[in-house]
Write a protein that holds these residues in place. Structure first.
Motif, PDB file in Angstrom:
ATOM      1  N   VAL A 461       0.848  -1.189   0.000  1.00  0.00           N
ATOM      2  CA  VAL A 461       0.000   0.000   0.000  1.00  0.00           C
ATOM      3  C   VAL A 461       0.885   1.242   0.000  1.00  0.00           C
ATOM      4  N   VAL A 462       0.642   2.145  -0.975  1.00  0.00           N
ATOM      5  CA  VAL A 462       1.474   3.339  -1.087  1.00  0.00           C
ATOM      6  C   VAL A 462       0.703   4.629  -0.845  1.00  0.00           C
ATOM      7  N   GLY A 463      -0.627   4.564  -0.684  1.00  0.00           N
ATOM      8  CA  GLY A 463      -1.353   5.791  -0.429  1.00  0.00           C
ATOM      9  C   GLY A 463      -2.860   5.627  -0.427  1.00  0.00           C
ATOM     10  N   ILE A 464      -3.520   6.740  -0.183  1.00  0.00           N
ATOM     11  CA  ILE A 464      -4.984   6.826  -0.171  1.00  0.00           C
ATOM     12  C   ILE A 464      -5.370   7.864  -1.213  1.00  0.00           C
ATOM     13  N   ASN A 465      -6.391   7.567  -2.021  1.00  0.00           N
ATOM     14  CA  ASN A 465      -6.723   8.523  -3.086  1.00  0.00           C
ATOM     15  C   ASN A 465      -7.210   9.851  -2.508  1.00  0.00           C
ATOM     16  N   GLN A 466      -7.269  10.864  -3.386  1.00  0.00           N
ATOM     17  CA  GLN A 466      -7.486  12.239  -2.936  1.00  0.00           C
ATOM     18  C   GLN A 466      -8.806  12.418  -2.188  1.00  0.00           C
ATOM     19  N   ASP A 467      -9.881  11.826  -2.710  1.00  0.00           N
ATOM     20  CA  ASP A 467     -11.176  11.958  -2.036  1.00  0.00           C
ATOM     21  C   ASP A 467     -11.135  11.297  -0.656  1.00  0.00           C
ATOM     22  N   GLY A 468     -10.462  10.155  -0.576  1.00  0.00           N
ATOM     23  CA  GLY A 468     -10.329   9.476   0.711  1.00  0.00           C
ATOM     24  C   GLY A 468      -9.551  10.308   1.711  1.00  0.00           C
ATOM     25  N   MET A 469      -8.473  10.960   1.261  1.00  0.00           N
ATOM     26  CA  MET A 469      -7.690  11.826   2.150  1.00  0.00           C
ATOM     27  C   MET A 469      -8.541  12.993   2.643  1.00  0.00           C
ATOM     28  N   HIS A 470      -9.412  13.514   1.783  1.00  0.00           N
ATOM     29  CA  HIS A 470     -10.284  14.624   2.191  1.00  0.00           C
ATOM     30  C   HIS A 470     -11.245  14.176   3.293  1.00  0.00           C
ATOM     31  N   ILE A 471     -11.763  12.941   3.164  1.00  0.00           N
ATOM     32  CA  ILE A 471     -12.668  12.407   4.190  1.00  0.00           C
ATOM     33  C   ILE A 471     -11.934  12.269   5.529  1.00  0.00           C
ATOM     34  N   LEU A 472     -10.722  11.718   5.473  1.00  0.00           N
ATOM     35  CA  LEU A 472      -9.937  11.535   6.696  1.00  0.00           C
ATOM     36  C   LEU A 472      -9.609  12.881   7.328  1.00  0.00           C
ATOM     37  N   ASP A 473      -9.321  13.882   6.486  1.00  0.00           N
ATOM     38  CA  ASP A 473      -8.983  15.201   6.994  1.00  0.00           C
ATOM     39  C   ASP A 473     -10.194  15.879   7.638  1.00  0.00           C
ATOM     40  N   SER A 474     -11.405  15.542   7.156  1.00  0.00           N
ATOM     41  CA  SER A 474     -12.624  16.158   7.683  1.00  0.00           C
ATOM     42  C   SER A 474     -13.113  15.495   8.969  1.00  0.00           C
ATOM     43  N   TYR A 475     -12.641  14.288   9.251  1.00  0.00           N
ATOM     44  CA  TYR A 475     -13.114  13.543  10.416  1.00  0.00           C
ATOM     45  C   TYR A 475     -12.514  14.125  11.696  1.00  0.00           C
ATOM     46  N   SER A 476     -13.250  14.062  12.805  1.00  0.00           N
ATOM     47  CA  SER A 476     -12.812  14.703  14.058  1.00  0.00           C
ATOM     48  C   SER A 476     -11.860  13.850  14.885  1.00  0.00           C
ATOM     49  N   TRP A 477     -11.749  12.561  14.608  1.00  0.00           N
ATOM     50  CA  TRP A 477     -10.831  11.643  15.297  1.00  0.00           C
ATOM     51  C   TRP A 477     -10.943  11.729  16.822  1.00  0.00           C
TER      52      TRP A 477
END
Length: 575
Positions: A461-477
């Motif tokens: 695994v070398v990465g997460i696609n752009q839309d997926g990264m946006h979702i992760l960035d928007s999540y409050s964790w």
């Protein structure tokens, strides 16, 4: 049958060699892990019984000088290097590639092909590494990429590092070459058996270890192999750095605490390992440990936490670590322990103490580890103590100047936080930051953790696609770094290709939100507004639509009706 000795500079290479060697039916392959001088010592001891030796990088070059056996070097292919270049594409901080010319020339070539400006440094000797890496650190570089020598030197400087590993095809080529180079020699192993008969009457375990840390003899009555190896790993560093010819320390293995007494005689360490009979609850909550010199510091290095830890370690200060659950407080404490040299190191976890007698023994018994001198204590779960227990802990803390002890207190943020800050006001206070408040570091953390879990689970695994990264960035964790690591590991485990899709990310984050809601409801602390913390109106709108779609089994007509909008409007909002 041809006999091959494999000296792997790192564990993952050994694992790959073992697996690929199963396809070579005419070869007998025996592999070991050892880098540079350690690998040379293994080869000098073992090589006479083998036909061909295979190794990699600087270790292979060193073996070629001193081993009288044909040697095949495991090469690094362009594909091996390309994997790493793709992996660090989302890493936002400065990084550099360092290696010998046979590796750096390939990196430069790929950089030209991919039109990437890569910082590449070529060395002619591993002795150049300390000065180069120290210089890069001063220039603000936070990650070093290279072979095993470079990887380890970067870790010594508390920098993040990525190892360029040899792929399956490179190992296969090396084994094919080795098959045509060797000639058969007799394999012979001599065992020490005479002393075993004398020692059978004793319950203790006895070891004889060289000054370099090599195990020469071991009497291991009622001692499992795993337990033996764990204790030997702890002993090696302590014995090598001991300023005296006697040493006493404690070690824990498989839930059992041991006292270890060692004496140096005639250039050999004679070691007696005796089990200590203590209650199981105390065993679970109190442990003696040795700081790991090559521990994973990625969660500490990203952001400002590392600077605070290094400042406190340099001053040898008592520290109070405060923060939400999952914000790398224990990792920070363990990292600080690795920077301070003391006689003993203890971990005390109050969250695992189950009875009043455990607390009484810790605070009142004459054999309490808190009575130790010149020791470092990592004390977790301070927020769980009642007022009397906090006062008892503070009485030992107050003696730290006299005893030479250092205390690293870990406190999870709660309503007792202010009381603890007031009581331990003299400690160097470090507050760990919640992940939702350090979103600028998210990409770098994801890059490092994907690398670690891909290596651990043998995925690419070398990465997460752009839309997926946006979702992760928007999540409050809400679970912070612990939750991020758990989610990323699941991505890697379930991955079927080099990239994680946005659909996989959506499903995982939806499950995480539901799990968080249920957990908060069980506690009676659920606040619906917390779901939307830190999100824009568009992101909140998307989240509501996603929740309703999931609830309606993906039925867009029913979802549009519930929202009071047309189906075409719903389609537009989903784009």
């Amino acid at each position: 049958m041809l006999k091959i000795l494999a000296i792997a500079p790192y564990q993952n290479l050994k694992t790959k060699i073992d697996e690929i060697a199963e396809d070579f039916k005419t070869l007998y392959v025996e592999s070991y892990v050892g880098d540079l001088s350690v690998g040379l010592a293994i080869a000098q001891k073992k090589a006479s019984k083998f036909d061909v030796v295979i190794s990699r990088g600087g270790t292979a070059k060193l073996l070629a000088k001193y081993i009288d056996r044909p040697l095949v070097e495991i090469d690094l292919s362009l594909l091996d290097i390309l994997r790493v270049i793709r992996l660090v594409e989302v890493y936002k901080y400065n990084y550099a590639f360092i290696g010998f010319s046979n590796v750096t020339e390939k990196i430069k070539l790929l950089g030209q092909i991919l039109s990437k400006e890569l910082q590449v440094i070529t060395i002619s000797s591993s002795a150049e590494l300390p000065e180069i890496i120290a210089g890069l650190k001063k220039q603000g570089y936070s990650m070093i990429i290279g072979d095993n020598i470079t990887f380890n030197e970067a870790r010594k400087n508390n920098l993040n590092s990525i190892l360029i590993e040899s792929g399956d095809e490179s190992i296969q080529n090396a084994l094919v070459a080795a098959r045509y180079l060797g000639t058969e020699l007799q394999k012979r192993t001599e065992q020490y058996r005479l002393i075993d008969k004398t020692l059978m009457a004793f319950d203790e375990t006895i070891m004889v270890i060289s000054k370099q840390g090599s195990l020469i003899y071991q009497h291991n009555k009622n001692f499992s192999k795993k337990r033996s190896q764990a204790i030997l790993r702890e002993l090696k560093g302590k014995l090598a750095n001991s300023p005296t010819d006697t040493l006493t320390l404690f070690s824990r293995s498989e839930g059992q605490l041991y006292r270890i007494n060692a004496k140096l005689r005639n250039a050999l360490w004679f070691v007696l390992v005796s089990p200590l009979q203590i209650s199981s609850s105390q065993t679970a909550s109190i442990s003696n440990f040795l700081p790991a010199p090559k521990q994973d510091v990625s969660s500490v290095n990203i952001g400002n936490l590392s600077k605070d830890i290094q400042k406190a370690a340099k001053a040898k200060s008592n520290v109070l670590l405060i923060g939400e659950k999952g914000t790398a407080k224990l990792a920070a404490a363990e990292h600080m322990a690795s920077l301070i040299k003391l006689r003993h190191y203890w971990k005390i976890d109050f969250t695992r103490m189950t009875s009043k007698s455990d607390y009484w023994r810790l605070f009142n018994d004459d054999t309490s580890p808190l009575l130790d001198h010149h020791s470092l204590f990592i004390i977790d779960g301070v927020e769980t103590l009642n007022d009397d227990q906090l006062k008892a802990l503070h009485s030992f803390y107050a003696m730290s100047e006299t005893t030479g002890n250092i205390y690293i207190l870990i406190c999870e943020s709660n309503d007792k936080e202010i009381q603890i800050i007031d009581l331990f006001h003299s400690a160097f206070q470090i507050t760990t930051v919640a992940l939702r408040q350090r979103k600028s570091d998210l990409g770098s953390l994801i890059s490092l953790y994907l690398y670690q879990f891909s290596k651990q689970h043998r995925k690419s695994v070398v990465g997460i696609n752009q839309d997926g990264m946006h979702i992760l960035d928007s999540y409050s964790w809400p679970g912070n770094l612990s939750q991020l690591k758990r989610v990323l590991e699941q991505f890697v485990i379930n991955a079927n290709g080099p990239f994680i899709s946005s659909e996989s990310v959506k499903q995982m984050i939806f499950s995480e939100e539901n799990r968080y809601i249920e957990k908060q409801r069980d506690k009676g602390t659920f606040n619906p507004l917390s779901l939307f913390e830190g999100k824009t109106l568009d992101e909140i709108q998307q989240q509501i639509i996603t929740i309703l779609l999931k609830h309606n089994g993906g039925n867009k007509t029913q979802t549009a009706k519930q929202l009071g909008i047309s189906r075409s409007t719903l389609w537009r909002l989903l784009k």
